[in-house]
Write a protein that holds these residues in place. Structure first.
Motif, mmCIF file in Angstrom:
data_model
loop_
_atom_site.group_PDB
_atom_site.id
_atom_site.type_symbol
_atom_site.label_atom_id
_atom_site.label_comp_id
_atom_site.label_asym_id
_atom_site.label_seq_id
_atom_site.Cartn_x
_atom_site.Cartn_y
_atom_site.Cartn_z
ATOM 1 N N LEU A 33 -6.627 43.256 -3.067
ATOM 2 C CA LEU A 33 -7.754 42.370 -2.744
ATOM 3 C C LEU A 33 -8.345 41.818 -4.037
ATOM 4 C CD1 LEU A 33 -9.712 41.219 -0.538
ATOM 5 C CD2 LEU A 33 -11.237 43.113 -1.153
ATOM 6 N N HIS A 34 -8.378 40.504 -4.130
ATOM 7 C CA HIS A 34 -9.142 39.840 -5.184
ATOM 8 C C HIS A 34 -10.496 39.513 -4.573
ATOM 9 C CE1 HIS A 34 -5.073 39.264 -6.777
ATOM 10 N NE2 HIS A 34 -5.600 38.952 -7.943
ATOM 11 N N PHE A 76 -12.769 43.437 15.951
ATOM 12 C CA PHE A 76 -11.989 43.655 14.734
ATOM 13 C C PHE A 76 -12.863 43.502 13.499
ATOM 14 C CE2 PHE A 76 -9.321 42.105 18.092
ATOM 15 C CZ PHE A 76 -8.174 42.873 18.014
ATOM 16 N N ALA A 77 -12.525 44.245 12.454
ATOM 17 C CA ALA A 77 -13.147 44.065 11.141
ATOM 18 C C ALA A 77 -12.240 43.163 10.328
ATOM 19 C CB ALA A 77 -13.318 45.414 10.450
ATOM 20 N N VAL A 78 -12.789 42.053 9.839
ATOM 21 C CA VAL A 78 -11.988 41.059 9.124
ATOM 22 C C VAL A 78 -11.975 41.382 7.633
ATOM 23 C CG1 VAL A 78 -11.726 38.595 8.643
ATOM 24 C CG2 VAL A 78 -12.629 39.346 10.865
ATOM 25 N N LEU A 79 -10.820 41.272 7.009
ATOM 26 C CA LEU A 79 -10.690 41.497 5.568
ATOM 27 C C LEU A 79 -11.061 40.220 4.807
ATOM 28 C CD1 LEU A 79 -9.361 44.239 4.447
ATOM 29 C CD2 LEU A 79 -8.708 43.742 6.820
ATOM 30 N N GLY A 80 -11.668 40.375 3.634
ATOM 31 C CA GLY A 80 -11.949 39.216 2.779
ATOM 32 C C GLY A 80 -13.225 38.486 3.134
ATOM 33 N N HIS A 81 -13.442 37.349 2.452
ATOM 34 C CA HIS A 81 -14.742 36.675 2.527
ATOM 35 C C HIS A 81 -14.883 35.726 3.708
ATOM 36 C CE1 HIS A 81 -12.372 33.341 1.127
ATOM 37 N NE2 HIS A 81 -13.412 32.553 1.199
ATOM 38 N N LEU A 111 -15.078 39.264 -10.615
ATOM 39 C CA LEU A 111 -13.891 39.514 -9.806
ATOM 40 C C LEU A 111 -13.654 41.016 -9.839
ATOM 41 C CD1 LEU A 111 -11.098 39.207 -8.452
ATOM 42 C CD2 LEU A 111 -10.193 38.532 -10.685
ATOM 43 N N VAL A 112 -13.631 41.620 -8.665
ATOM 44 C CA VAL A 112 -13.237 43.026 -8.588
ATOM 45 C C VAL A 112 -11.852 43.040 -7.939
ATOM 46 C CG1 VAL A 112 -13.962 45.351 -8.035
ATOM 47 C CG2 VAL A 112 -15.672 43.532 -8.155
ATOM 48 N N LEU A 113 -10.907 43.567 -8.668
ATOM 49 C CA LEU A 113 -9.510 43.568 -8.220
ATOM 50 C C LEU A 113 -9.141 44.979 -7.783
ATOM 51 C CD1 LEU A 113 -6.670 42.248 -8.060
ATOM 52 C CD2 LEU A 113 -6.440 42.672 -10.510
ATOM 53 N N HIS A 114 -8.713 45.087 -6.504
ATOM 54 C CA HIS A 114 -8.357 46.409 -5.968
ATOM 55 C C HIS A 114 -6.896 46.435 -5.541
ATOM 56 C CE1 HIS A 114 -12.600 47.458 -5.677
ATOM 57 N NE2 HIS A 114 -12.848 46.456 -4.867
ATOM 58 N N LEU A 115 -6.200 47.484 -5.877
ATOM 59 C CA LEU A 115 -4.863 47.761 -5.322
ATOM 60 C C LEU A 115 -4.909 49.151 -4.703
ATOM 61 C CD1 LEU A 115 -4.383 46.152 -8.277
ATOM 62 C CD2 LEU A 115 -2.049 46.168 -7.385
ATOM 63 N N ARG A 116 -4.531 49.250 -3.414
ATOM 64 C CA ARG A 116 -4.583 50.538 -2.723
ATOM 65 C C ARG A 116 -3.432 50.645 -1.728
ATOM 66 N NH1 ARG A 116 -7.915 50.985 -6.014
ATOM 67 N NH2 ARG A 116 -9.900 52.110 -6.014
ATOM 68 N N THR A 151 -17.858 34.625 -2.787
ATOM 69 C CA THR A 151 -17.553 33.200 -2.813
ATOM 70 C C THR A 151 -16.096 32.928 -2.482
ATOM 71 O OG1 THR A 151 -17.144 33.388 -5.167
ATOM 72 C CG2 THR A 151 -19.320 32.634 -4.499
ATOM 73 N N ASP A 152 -15.261 33.920 -2.656
ATOM 74 C CA ASP A 152 -13.846 33.744 -2.368
ATOM 75 C C ASP A 152 -13.208 35.117 -2.316
ATOM 76 O OD1 ASP A 152 -11.413 32.348 -1.975
ATOM 77 O OD2 ASP A 152 -12.069 30.816 -3.376
ATOM 78 N N SER A 153 -11.966 35.169 -1.853
ATOM 79 C CA SER A 153 -11.223 36.432 -1.840
ATOM 80 C C SER A 153 -9.768 36.091 -1.576
ATOM 81 C CB SER A 153 -11.742 37.361 -0.730
ATOM 82 O OG SER A 153 -11.453 36.818 0.547
ATOM 83 N N TYR A 154 -8.898 37.025 -1.849
ATOM 84 C CA TYR A 154 -7.488 36.831 -1.509
ATOM 85 C C TYR A 154 -6.870 38.180 -1.197
ATOM 86 C CZ TYR A 154 -3.291 34.169 -0.919
ATOM 87 O OH TYR A 154 -2.211 33.554 -0.337
#
Lengths: 256, 256, 256, 256, 256
Positions: free
Chosen positions: D16-17, C63-68, D73-78, D103-106
């Motif tokens: 995705l943040h 699987f490809a994991v989303l996020g960091h 921060l690159v903010l994506h909505l798709r 360093t982080d994501s959401y």
């Protein structure tokens, strides 16, 4: 609710627990000459600290830490924060520092509180010599030569059910007096340094225990855990175990 | 409230769980000669530990850890902290250490408490031989040859509702006696080492379980979780799963 | 209090969630030849795992994991821990491993409990074929081809107010039966693998959900959160989101 | 207890943040040519994201993060997770990525719930145009041009005393309706995107607030903290503060 | 329950606590020329910040941090977030930055609330000059020259038993008024900056205390801990201790 009466406190020496880990990979790879210089400068630094060459008074001691949290603990007690700050940075300028990393630390100041010595605080300087000497020994403690050291920081609970800071003064004094009784049974076997750290570090106190037999320290702390002042009110941080080390044994220590 | 009666305890061997991860990138990149030396020195170290060449008595064993928390677990039991300290540092001077990092550790000491063996503690040395042998086997345990090891540290709760340290002695003894019954059903399938760590490490006990079938360990712990001494009073740290490994299989292990 | 009756359980395949992050800096810098080898060996490893070349039975998927939190998740189900251990280490010996780091993992074992299938556990092998097939499908699950995976570990609460482990058996069975009803509404859209991890990893269970539409998984879990077995008793760990990936798409994945 | 009625929800775009820190050491050391390429490819990537060249619809925006948690921060909505996955990985293939670390994501998805728009959910597509437009604007939000962004994830409490998931539907709807009133006072000054993340990431929702004056956002959130839906039921994660940045200002940003 | 009345607030300067650790290994290894440049550019940067060359108004100061959490703290107060953002990034472009890493930070904004100055908020600009000056001094504080700084972030509790945000306005005002009394006893010895951080960083407030004698700060905070507004409602983050440092002493600082 009324604000509860805080205890008076008197502060003595500032205390830094300076935890370092050895970069063993770098150590193994280093040429003999760099290792020798690291040992030499490390010994000089540690010996000089223990001789308190940098200040009029104070104490320092070196310990080998068990487990992965750190390898070395350098414990400093000095009259001013400036002294502490200088010692911490001087380490970084030794050739030994190249092979170490700071992994943890704790900043506090030796403390005597009015719970134990109400008379002293009320009568001030004119209190009797026995109490004055006792207090002096807690504010400017002589580090014992014991083999084993245990360090941990702690808070008093402020939960909705058990809130140390909402107890009446006398109740707190009673708790602590009973708590202190336990320590007396270990006199000669376990010594402690109690240092306050409110406003200095993440917990409210830093406790350092010394003993030749580690199981004496364990049994003392186990017994205390059943005492209401601990069972109801103590919140503990991490525990560190270490063995006293003579600075001149640094080469043996690093040689494995 | 009165201080509750602590149990008497007797301590045996100090225990170090020494968790290391392999630096696989460094391993893949290393020339054959360095790999061979790492395997050779690693085997020598681990075998020597398991033979207890360094002390009059004790036990050591090697394990392969599952998952990302670590790759190797070297488990040492020795009569003194000095022994433990030396073993921990000696590892760093092997060529294998170049390819490992310490990721975790746990320090404790084997413990028998007066909850289980009130008679023994009351009558001391004159207690009957059966009990004495039983206690000896817990203080100086022989490591079983089982394939699977599970390690976790734990505390007893000191919450406002359920506070282990405020229960009367007899109630605690009952809880633990019932708790111990569960283990008996797994006799021959699961073996345990209970070691105390108050004053030594971040939790109060370190529990090590051994079994050939990992699901026996799982079922034992699941069953225990329904026992009030766990359901009400246990707080668990991280769990580590590992498989017993013969030091002479180190090359196969590192070869994948 | 009496000890509550634990459910009987039956365990199937061991499960490893092996989370890896890509070292994109190293990947960008690597010469074409090393990249090609990494892709080739990575594909071979992943394909071989999915074909279960290493064991008589089991399942693996990529699987490809989303996020960091990670980039790749390799999910393995195998009959023995030795199988799992070998697969985990074999990855480290591929050229792909040079470009990855283990960032997380979870170890568990597929589990069926007596809450759901009391009859089966009472009658053993002679239970009717329907139930036996159902249980077999949970102990040795076939991984669905769904696009989306959600993984999280969880505990049942042992708080002073709501303590799962102090509920009577029948009450727990009722809670879980009602809980299971929700899942049925999502039949054909969301599939789950429930695996126990008491004694194996830091939580009590690892839950893996599969679905083509991620919002089906979200809605199922949202609905469950209002069910008392979750609203009162569930404690969740981290959540991981991932998309199914064919091993042969590894080059496209790494090419961006 | 009965299972409480969950709200119906409708989901829109995945969010995705993507938080990145700049490796300033590498940046300072890089030759001019590599820096120029990093800026160029970074601008291209960010501009292309903001133009939504990669999908039929969606939004992206770039922000400079305050403090040590991140720099960008690159903010994506798709519309699909596949879109999000591709954008996340495409970043890694720009020359800018060499100078950044995740360093982080959401991960979340825009959400409208039946608490607010019961009618819409009951009448479906035939609902009146006003509501339909409103819902569309929340599922497929246009990112405002505001200077300041605040992001935080949050949960609703499931404690023994206050448990959001055990409240009757109407009570929850009332709480949220009152809560929403506060936002109306800030219309034109603060805009928000509410996205659900149950099953996607570690909290239940991700909240993103936009405003030209950061103190408007602070005052809105302070006021909300006194609202029972927050004071009793909200559990917050980390807070991130950032300033909107035009991709074409990347060179100025990196030049200090 | 009704929503409680929030206090009005007025905000002044944005505040960044920028914590950096020195990379002592890199420092020791650096050639004299690079060190000199680092010191020179570091001094220039810090002096320029303290002179507020970059903005019409504001304050900056430099501190040496005790312990392992950081080595330097650069404290900035400025009228806009853009100012803060620029200062944070400008540091990265000095040669000193090569020898530092950001280890922590805290973003907040100076705040006066209607609890203390109800009249001011009601009468606005026409309030009497004494109050206006007082408020101005809290929104645009002059940094004292004190030797010692203590910084910590904090929240007000929102627990089921003690919930600050569910208290009536007047009760909160009383708590804070009594709380403020303690500070008055330390007038001239301890100065404080209170800054709000809801929506900006992980806690609700950042508190910075200044004093020449660290034990004054300790005693003030100890006394406050017995005040109900702290004993019941305060949740503290990490504590940082630091000593004021003149930018021109940077070379002495780095020389040990």
């Amino acid at each position: 609710m009324e604000r509860r009466q805080p205890p008076q406190t008197e502060e003595g020496w500032y205390v830094l627990h300076d935890f370092r880990s050895i970069d063993w990979d770098a150590w193994r790879d280093a040429p003999e000459r760099r290792r020798e210089r690291a040992i030499e400068e490390g010994m000089e630094y540690l010996t000089s600290c223990e001789h308190v060459d940098d200040a009029d008074e104070g104490e320092s001691a070196t310990f080998a830490v068990l487990g992965h949290k750190a390898d070395l603990l350098v414990l400093h007690l000095r009259p001013t924060l400036a002294d502490i700050d200088t010692l911490e940075r001087r380490f970084e300028h030794t050739a030994l520092a190249e092979f170490t990393e700071r992994t943890d630390s704790y900043l506090s100041v030796t403390e005597v509180s009015g719970y134990m010595s109400q008379d002293y605080f009320e009568e001030g300087e004119t209190a009797d010599t026995g109490i004055a000497n006792y207090i002096e020994s807690r504010l400017k403690p002589e580090l014992p030569d014991s083999d084993f050291l245990c360090f941990y920081p702690m808070d008093k609970r402020r939960g909705p059910d058990h809130n140390w800071y909402e107890l009446p003064f006398d109740e707190r004094a009673d708790y602590l007096s009973n708590h202190g009784e336990i320590g007396k049974d270990y006199a000669g076997r376990v010594t402690q340094i109690i240092a306050g750290s409110i406003g200095f570090d993440d917990f409210e106190w830093g406790i350092t225990l010394f003993g030749d037999d580690p199981t004496d320290v364990k049994e003392l702390l186990y017994e205390m855990r059943f005492d209401p002042s601990s069972s109801r009110f103590a919140e503990f941080g991490q525990f560190f175990s270490a063995r006293r080390m003579d600075p001149t044994d640094l080469d043996a220590y690093l040689a494995g």
